[in-house]
Design a protein around this motif. Sequence first.
Motif, PDB file in Angstrom:
ATOM      1  N   PHE A   8       0.872  -1.263  -0.068  1.00 45.59           N
ATOM      2  CA  PHE A   8      -0.043  -0.031  -0.012  1.00 45.59           C
ATOM      3  C   PHE A   8       0.914   1.351   0.031  1.00 45.59           C
ATOM      4  O   PHE A   8       0.489   2.254  -0.670  1.00 45.59           O
ATOM      5  CB  PHE A   8      -0.919   0.040   1.214  1.00 45.59           C
ATOM      6  N   ASN A   9       1.908   1.231   0.589  1.00 46.65           N
ATOM      7  CA  ASN A   9       2.726   2.354   0.919  1.00 46.65           C
ATOM      8  C   ASN A   9       3.488   2.453  -0.500  1.00 46.65           C
ATOM      9  O   ASN A   9       3.567   3.934  -1.037  1.00 46.65           O
ATOM     10  CB  ASN A   9       3.924   2.269   2.057  1.00 46.65           C
ATOM     11  N   LEU A  10       3.847   1.638  -1.190  1.00 45.73           N
ATOM     12  CA  LEU A  10       4.470   1.831  -2.384  1.00 45.73           C
ATOM     13  C   LEU A  10       3.372   2.043  -3.540  1.00 45.73           C
ATOM     14  O   LEU A  10       3.926   3.115  -4.491  1.00 45.73           O
ATOM     15  CB  LEU A  10       5.280   0.495  -2.823  1.00 45.73           C
ATOM     16  N   THR A  11       2.286   1.793  -3.475  1.00 52.74           N
ATOM     17  CA  THR A  11       1.194   2.172  -4.272  1.00 52.74           C
ATOM     18  C   THR A  11       0.957   3.548  -4.016  1.00 52.74           C
ATOM     19  O   THR A  11       0.658   4.523  -5.182  1.00 52.74           O
ATOM     20  CB  THR A  11      -0.016   1.393  -3.972  1.00 52.74           C
ATOM     21  N   GLU A  12       0.830   4.060  -2.830  1.00 54.56           N
ATOM     22  CA  GLU A  12       0.703   5.638  -2.389  1.00 54.56           C
ATOM     23  C   GLU A  12       1.720   6.446  -3.204  1.00 54.56           C
ATOM     24  O   GLU A  12       1.625   7.653  -3.949  1.00 54.56           O
ATOM     25  CB  GLU A  12       0.524   5.753  -1.168  1.00 54.56           C
ATOM     26  N   ALA A  13       3.011   5.913  -2.878  1.00 51.93           N
ATOM     27  CA  ALA A  13       4.194   6.826  -3.571  1.00 51.93           C
ATOM     28  C   ALA A  13       4.356   6.808  -4.927  1.00 51.93           C
ATOM     29  O   ALA A  13       4.398   7.928  -5.516  1.00 51.93           O
ATOM     30  CB  ALA A  13       5.634   6.193  -3.117  1.00 51.93           C
ATOM     31  N   LYS A  14       3.716   5.772  -5.684  1.00 54.82           N
ATOM     32  CA  LYS A  14       3.724   5.793  -7.111  1.00 54.82           C
ATOM     33  C   LYS A  14       2.568   6.624  -7.628  1.00 54.82           C
ATOM     34  O   LYS A  14       2.844   7.311  -8.414  1.00 54.82           O
ATOM     35  CB  LYS A  14       3.240   4.159  -7.497  1.00 54.82           C
ATOM     36  N   HIS A  15       1.435   6.634  -6.942  1.00 53.70           N
ATOM     37  CA  HIS A  15       0.375   7.434  -7.475  1.00 53.70           C
ATOM     38  C   HIS A  15       0.672   8.951  -7.290  1.00 53.70           C
ATOM     39  O   HIS A  15       0.435   9.733  -8.151  1.00 53.70           O
ATOM     40  CB  HIS A  15      -0.901   7.159  -6.843  1.00 53.70           C
ATOM     41  N   ARG A  16       1.524   9.234  -6.189  1.00 55.13           N
ATOM     42  CA  ARG A  16       2.160  10.720  -6.175  1.00 55.13           C
ATOM     43  C   ARG A  16       2.873  11.056  -7.098  1.00 55.13           C
ATOM     44  O   ARG A  16       2.810  12.337  -7.418  1.00 55.13           O
ATOM     45  CB  ARG A  16       2.344  10.856  -4.366  1.00 55.13           C
ATOM     46  N   LEU A  17       3.649  10.042  -7.273  1.00 54.02           N
ATOM     47  CA  LEU A  17       4.845  10.480  -8.367  1.00 54.02           C
ATOM     48  C   LEU A  17       3.945  10.439  -9.809  1.00 54.02           C
ATOM     49  O   LEU A  17       4.552  11.161 -10.674  1.00 54.02           O
ATOM     50  CB  LEU A  17       5.933   9.850  -8.248  1.00 54.02           C
TER      51      LEU A  17
END
Length: 440
Positions: free
Chosen positions: A36-45
Amino acid sequence: MAGNFGSQVIAWYGDLLDQYIDDAPDAVRWWLQLGFNLTEAKHRLLPDRNNHPSGQVATNICLDTVTTALNNFHEAALTSIFLPSEPFIAMGVRPVSAEAISNFASGAHAERGFAACAEQTGIPETYCSYHKVLMGMASSGVLEKPRMLASCSLACDANNLSFKALSQLWGIEHTYVDVPYDISEDSIAYVADELRELTVRAEDIFGRKADKDMLQAAVARSQNTLSHLAYGLPRRQGRLAASDMGNEMQQALAVHLALGTPESEQMAQQMAIDFAQAPAYKGLSLVWVHTAPFFSEPLQQALNQNSQAQIIASEMLFDQVPLKDEGSFLHGPDTPFEAMAERLVRNSYNGSASRRAAHILRLCEQTHADGAVIFCHWGCKETAGAAQLIRHTLERAGFPALVLDGDGCERANNMEGQMSTRMSAFLEMLKDQRMELAHG
């Protein structure tokens, strides 16, 4: 090809988690948090440029809310989706709903294992899958004990049962807000007192006060958010929604999880701008009723970024929004508890099914939709019982409606072939009807 590869990786990830739920719940929790944290970082970038900017904001709200809660769940307030968030916001606590957590588990392809865990503890197979997945996450030990449990009776039978069971499992008190069926000032006053008691209880649990000014500001933002949604609704007519089923659910979650925050207000403001600037859309536009199976490939192909058909509005995004002929807010931010209570009492899910049907009809009328899809989510008696009344209400007013049975959370309960066939036939009927009207 890239999309198929990504789906295969996520499916593999979910299968891997399923294998270790019983033996290594701490490891499963860690892997879920990492994903979930990697997905959040991906969507922000790298936000999804296919969606409107408002849709990108919705994605960020949901990812931030759920990942923040799961990263530190022993300090979280676990709530039901319709419970107001403003009291928690006013004391610096971000609540997370049961439905949001289960949705994220489903997004990770991990819902099957958690549903099985719940059924092994005696939860019926026919129970709402959102709550079944949540119960499985809790009973397996993957989901830690939160700081607070709070829910309301609106609009799900499973809320009361699930939260009572979780209270016993975790050994913590469950705070329950009962919303009367009657739409009246007496009901609003009753719920306002319950919300005051809820706030006092939360203050005791979290050891901090709900700041009065912050509470009033949060309620003001909530009302502004809903007013922006009401303003923008008729401006969706004939415009490209640039959304997908997953993003529709994220938008709905955003105005429940984060209602009262600057982010949800920004999302609603941006929606009006997005649709005003969106290109014209010549395909079919549908109102979607209830939750959506965002993972269903046949429905994705039919409605996601498709020039032939799209979802123009989702009921769950507008359940709290006073639409035309429904009257404006009676209580303002200066009486925050009454304002929050009014939102609960007047919610389209409260009261008789005919109220809900009339609200959905207004969504169709204001967007000039070609028709509606009434999705009967697995285990939801509320929608199953109201589906035919809603369909008849819409069809009498000239809006064809498809009642579709399925599951918005657990993939195994969806008959993909049947859903695909019925959706295709419905869209063909709407196309034929439009052509007849054009040549009539």
